[in-house]
Scaffold this motif. Structure first.
Motif, PDB file in Angstrom:
ATOM      1  N   VAL A  46       0.844  -1.202   0.000  1.00 34.52           N
ATOM      2  CA  VAL A  46       0.000   0.000   0.000  1.00 34.52           C
ATOM      3  C   VAL A  46       0.875   1.246   0.000  1.00 34.52           C
ATOM      4  O   VAL A  46       0.637   2.186  -0.757  1.00 34.52           O
ATOM      5  CB  VAL A  46      -0.969   0.002   1.212  1.00 34.52           C
ATOM      6  N   LEU A  55      -2.187   3.757   3.742  1.00 34.85           N
ATOM      7  CA  LEU A  55      -2.801   2.861   4.718  1.00 34.85           C
ATOM      8  C   LEU A  55      -3.717   3.638   5.657  1.00 34.85           C
ATOM      9  O   LEU A  55      -4.801   3.158   6.012  1.00 34.85           O
ATOM     10  CB  LEU A  55      -1.731   2.098   5.503  1.00 34.85           C
ATOM     11  N   ILE A  58      -6.974   4.123   3.893  1.00 32.89           N
ATOM     12  CA  ILE A  58      -7.802   2.917   3.889  1.00 32.89           C
ATOM     13  C   ILE A  58      -8.469   2.730   5.253  1.00 32.89           C
ATOM     14  O   ILE A  58      -9.661   2.440   5.339  1.00 32.89           O
ATOM     15  CB  ILE A  58      -6.959   1.680   3.507  1.00 32.89           C
TER      16      ILE A  58
END
Length: 180
Positions: A46, A55, A58
């Motif tokens: 990522v 990250l 997300i």
């Protein structure tokens, strides 16, 4: 009178149970370590693909999917806005990331696109005979296409660098060390 959790078993049976449970524990620990390693590798991927904040994005996205999480995000944004104001950094407007600026007719399409990108099953929340239902389905199909194209790209092996090869001219004409 026996204590709670105390079993009347022989020392030999207790020893056997100890090793059975030890085996289960070590097996579960190995699975946990493998999962931790896999999660760490996903995080590295990522970061490589989305940058150092990927990250966090997300995680924030997943947090925003619940009412409690969304409220926590709003509170944190307001807290950051206040801190910037205290530091005399000009913040002239209240941050409102949650303003639904999308046109009403794009709402179904964007919801379908998100569902497709998340890999959800195509369960259209709208009546498929309506424009919203058709827009949602179109968005879902587009999201699935983007998702699978990205997966294909990630699964393709890196091309190996080609070495510069010299033409083969047979054995070299060097005299043997033994002949000298």
């Amino acid at each position: 009178m026996s204590n709670i959790g105390h079993n009347s078993i022989s020392d030999e049976d207790r020893r056997n149970l100890f090793f059975v449970h030890r085996h289960h524990y070590l097996k579960a620990l190995a699975v946990k370590k493998a999962a931790d390693s896999a999660l760490k590798n996903v995080g590295k991927s990522v970061k490589a693909d989305l940058g150092p904040n990927g990250l966090d994005q997300i995680k924030l996205y997943e947090k925003a999917k619940t009412d409690e999480g969304l409220q926590a995000i709003k509170d944190e944004i307001e807290s950051h806005r206040q801190a910037l104001a205290y530091a005399d950094i000009p913040v002239n407007t209240q941050i409102d990331l949650f303003d639904m600026t999308a046109k009403f007719d794009e709402k179904a399409y964007k919801a379908g696109l998100t569902a497709g990108l998340e890999g959800e099953t195509m369960i259209n929340p709208y009546n498929e005979a309506t424009q919203d239902g058709q827009d949602w389905g179109r968005g879902w199909h587009e999201g699935q296409g983007i998702l699978f194209e990205g997966i294909k790209k990630k699964e393709q092996p890196e091309p190996e660098s080609e070495l510069i090869k010299q033409p083969d001219h047979g054995e070299p004409d060097f005299p043997d060390a033994e002949a000298a």
